[in-house]
Design an enzyme around this catalytic site. Structure first.
Site, mmCIF file in Angstrom:
data_model
loop_
_atom_site.group_PDB
_atom_site.id
_atom_site.type_symbol
_atom_site.label_atom_id
_atom_site.label_comp_id
_atom_site.label_asym_id
_atom_site.label_seq_id
_atom_site.Cartn_x
_atom_site.Cartn_y
_atom_site.Cartn_z
ATOM 1 N N GLU A 186 -11.866 -0.568 -6.657
ATOM 2 C CA GLU A 186 -12.258 0.195 -5.462
ATOM 3 C C GLU A 186 -11.388 1.424 -5.260
ATOM 4 O O GLU A 186 -11.892 2.515 -4.966
ATOM 5 C CB GLU A 186 -12.193 -0.718 -4.236
ATOM 6 C CG GLU A 186 -12.898 -0.134 -3.033
ATOM 7 C CD GLU A 186 -13.001 -1.130 -1.889
ATOM 8 O OE1 GLU A 186 -13.560 -0.770 -0.853
ATOM 9 O OE2 GLU A 186 -12.513 -2.275 -2.044
ATOM 10 N N GLY B 236 -19.075 -0.074 7.138
ATOM 11 C CA GLY B 236 -18.453 0.568 8.288
ATOM 12 C C GLY B 236 -18.310 -0.340 9.488
ATOM 13 O O GLY B 236 -18.088 0.121 10.599
ATOM 14 N N SER B 237 -18.402 -1.653 9.283
ATOM 15 C CA SER B 237 -18.333 -2.597 10.397
ATOM 16 C C SER B 237 -16.911 -2.870 10.851
ATOM 17 O O SER B 237 -16.692 -3.348 11.966
ATOM 18 C CB SER B 237 -18.990 -3.925 9.989
ATOM 19 O OG SER B 237 -18.264 -4.532 8.929
ATOM 20 N N GLY B 238 -15.928 -2.602 9.991
ATOM 21 C CA GLY B 238 -14.557 -2.952 10.305
ATOM 22 C C GLY B 238 -14.200 -4.374 9.937
ATOM 23 O O GLY B 238 -13.121 -4.864 10.256
ATOM 24 N N LEU B 239 -15.096 -5.063 9.247
ATOM 25 C CA LEU B 239 -14.857 -6.446 8.822
ATOM 26 C C LEU B 239 -14.512 -6.537 7.336
ATOM 27 O O LEU B 239 -14.524 -7.623 6.757
ATOM 28 C CB LEU B 239 -16.086 -7.315 9.119
ATOM 29 C CG LEU B 239 -16.547 -7.353 10.576
ATOM 30 C CD1 LEU B 239 -17.793 -8.220 10.725
ATOM 31 C CD2 LEU B 239 -15.441 -7.858 11.492
ATOM 32 N N GLY B 240 -14.198 -5.392 6.730
ATOM 33 C CA GLY B 240 -13.841 -5.386 5.314
ATOM 34 C C GLY B 240 -15.024 -5.560 4.401
ATOM 35 O O GLY B 240 -14.895 -6.084 3.293
ATOM 36 N N SER B 241 -16.216 -5.095 4.824
ATOM 37 C CA SER B 241 -17.447 -5.418 4.101
ATOM 38 C C SER B 241 -17.481 -4.837 2.690
ATOM 39 O O SER B 241 -17.953 -5.500 1.755
ATOM 40 C CB SER B 241 -18.666 -4.960 4.903
ATOM 41 O OG SER B 241 -18.575 -3.587 5.242
ATOM 42 N N SER B 242 -17.008 -3.613 2.495
ATOM 43 C CA SER B 242 -17.064 -3.004 1.160
ATOM 44 C C SER B 242 -16.164 -3.739 0.170
ATOM 45 O O SER B 242 -16.582 -4.093 -0.934
ATOM 46 C CB SER B 242 -16.670 -1.526 1.233
ATOM 47 O OG SER B 242 -17.601 -0.797 1.995
ATOM 48 N N ASP C 146 -8.048 -6.433 2.526
ATOM 49 C CA ASP C 146 -9.423 -6.936 2.499
ATOM 50 C C ASP C 146 -9.726 -7.726 1.235
ATOM 51 O O ASP C 146 -10.380 -8.771 1.278
ATOM 52 C CB ASP C 146 -10.409 -5.779 2.624
ATOM 53 C CG ASP C 146 -10.308 -5.066 3.961
ATOM 54 O OD1 ASP C 146 -9.638 -5.599 4.860
ATOM 55 O OD2 ASP C 146 -10.884 -3.971 4.094
#
Length: 342
Positions: free
Chosen positions: A148, A110-116, A160
């Site tokens: 995903e 949920g960071s907005g950095l494409g972590s998932s 992402d």
């Protein structure tokens, strides 16, 4: 033998949201992004012979899968489970080898950095290394997207997975039938350095689930909400402008482009901005920020601020007083990579 992999997280500079279906299928999407030296990591090694163990070190989750049993693709370890299941199905003739699969990330979900999505790419790259799978960059990114979005049913776009796989500054094009073109950009050294010196990444302290925002954007396009569609068109145009700014080193126009892209993005779904974000923006602009936007879908996570390099410390101090945290970073040219340890 142990296979390790890492994939870089990304900053969305412009056009984010135009890579989400059905918009990109109907109109084509365009996105500008860049990867940073914060990573998702995955490790694959032999198991105990009876089961496969999944563990996420950063969030302290652990699960066992008895080899030969039906796959469960739910729960907090669904990314690792999904990659394992797809690799077994597509490349191992359905066989389920006993493995130990470990992950951890430099950024929270949920960071907005494409972590998932970056984690899915890192996992898949580790399996590619472990089993010697014949997958190139486009194949890894496309398969990560399919796992995903299709296998796990998680909402989101396409940028992402491709950013994490390719790395660097990229202008990306998205079309119907999952056709994607990645255009790497040759950015001048001084532009690279000036942007690093002028960009501030601030974590709001609020992780958000992007699925609701993305669902709203998708519904707005499906229901022919003209205001939302026109805003998405402007987002896409700003990605083209951002590409030109970065390549030509036109930093003043880049500031204006970032501001215009953020205003357009807020028109695509009502929950992208909120009172917390607006308050942080006001503080930032009063302390040297020249442009701002959310990195990712919106609602929380990381905010990006562009300022004069000489104003960076003043801006940092003001943001820290709002209760969040700062993330030091550098851009990185290299995308997903893997290696073997005897």
């Amino acid at each position: 033998m142990i296979a390790r992999a890492r994939a870089p997280l990304r900053l969305g500079l412009a056009g984010g949201g135009s890579d989400v279906s059905p918009y990109c299928d109907q109109f084509g999407g365009q996105v500008m992004n860049v990867t940073i030296d914060r990573y998702a990591y995955a490790i694959v090694r032999p198991g105990d012979g009876q089961s496969t163990c999944f563990e996420a070190l950063d969030v302290r989750h652990h699960a066992e899968h008895i080899c030969g049993d039906e796959h469960s693709l739910s729960g907090p370890l669904q990314l690792a489970r999904g990659v394992y299941a797809r690799v077994c199905r597509d490349f191992l003739d359905g066989k389920q080898p006993s493995l130990r699969v470990t992950t951890y990330s430099d950024a929270p979900p949920g960071s907005g950095l494409g972590s998932s999505s970056t984690m899915v790419v890192a996992l898949l790259q580790a399996f590619v290394e472990y089993f010697g799978l014949p997958l190139g960059e486009y194949e890894v990114a496309r398969l990560a997207y399919q796992i995903e979005r299709n296998d796990l049913g998680l909402a989101g776009g396409k940028q992402d997975q491709y950013a994490a796989t390719f790395g660097g500054f990229n202008f990306m094009e998205f079309y119907a039938d999952d056709r994607v073109i990645v255009n790497p950009l040759r950015v001048k050294d001084w532009v690279w350095a000036e942007l690093e010196a002028s960009l501030v990444l601030y974590f709001t302290g609020v992780s958000r689930a992007s699925a609701d925002i993305i669902d709203q954007q998708s519904r707005n396009v499906s229901e022919q909400n003209q205001a939302s569609i026109e805003a998405m068109h402007r987002l896409k145009d700003e990605a083209v402008a951002m590409k030109e700014c970065v390549l030509m080193g036109d930093l003043r126009r880049l500031e204006a482009t970032l501001r215009a892209g953020w205003e357009a993005k807020k028109q695509t779904a009502s929950s992208i901005s909120n009172l917390l974000i607006e308050n942080i923006e006001r503080v930032a602009f009063a302390n040297g920020a020249r442009a701002a936007k959310i990195s990712g879908a919106g609602g929380g996570g990381f905010m990006m601020f562009l300022c004069g390099a000489e104003d960076r410390l003043t801006l940092n101090r003001a943001l820290l007083e709002q209760g969040g945290s700062l993330l030091d970073f550098h851009f990185t040219q290299r995308g997903a990579m893997s290696w073997r340890v005897p």
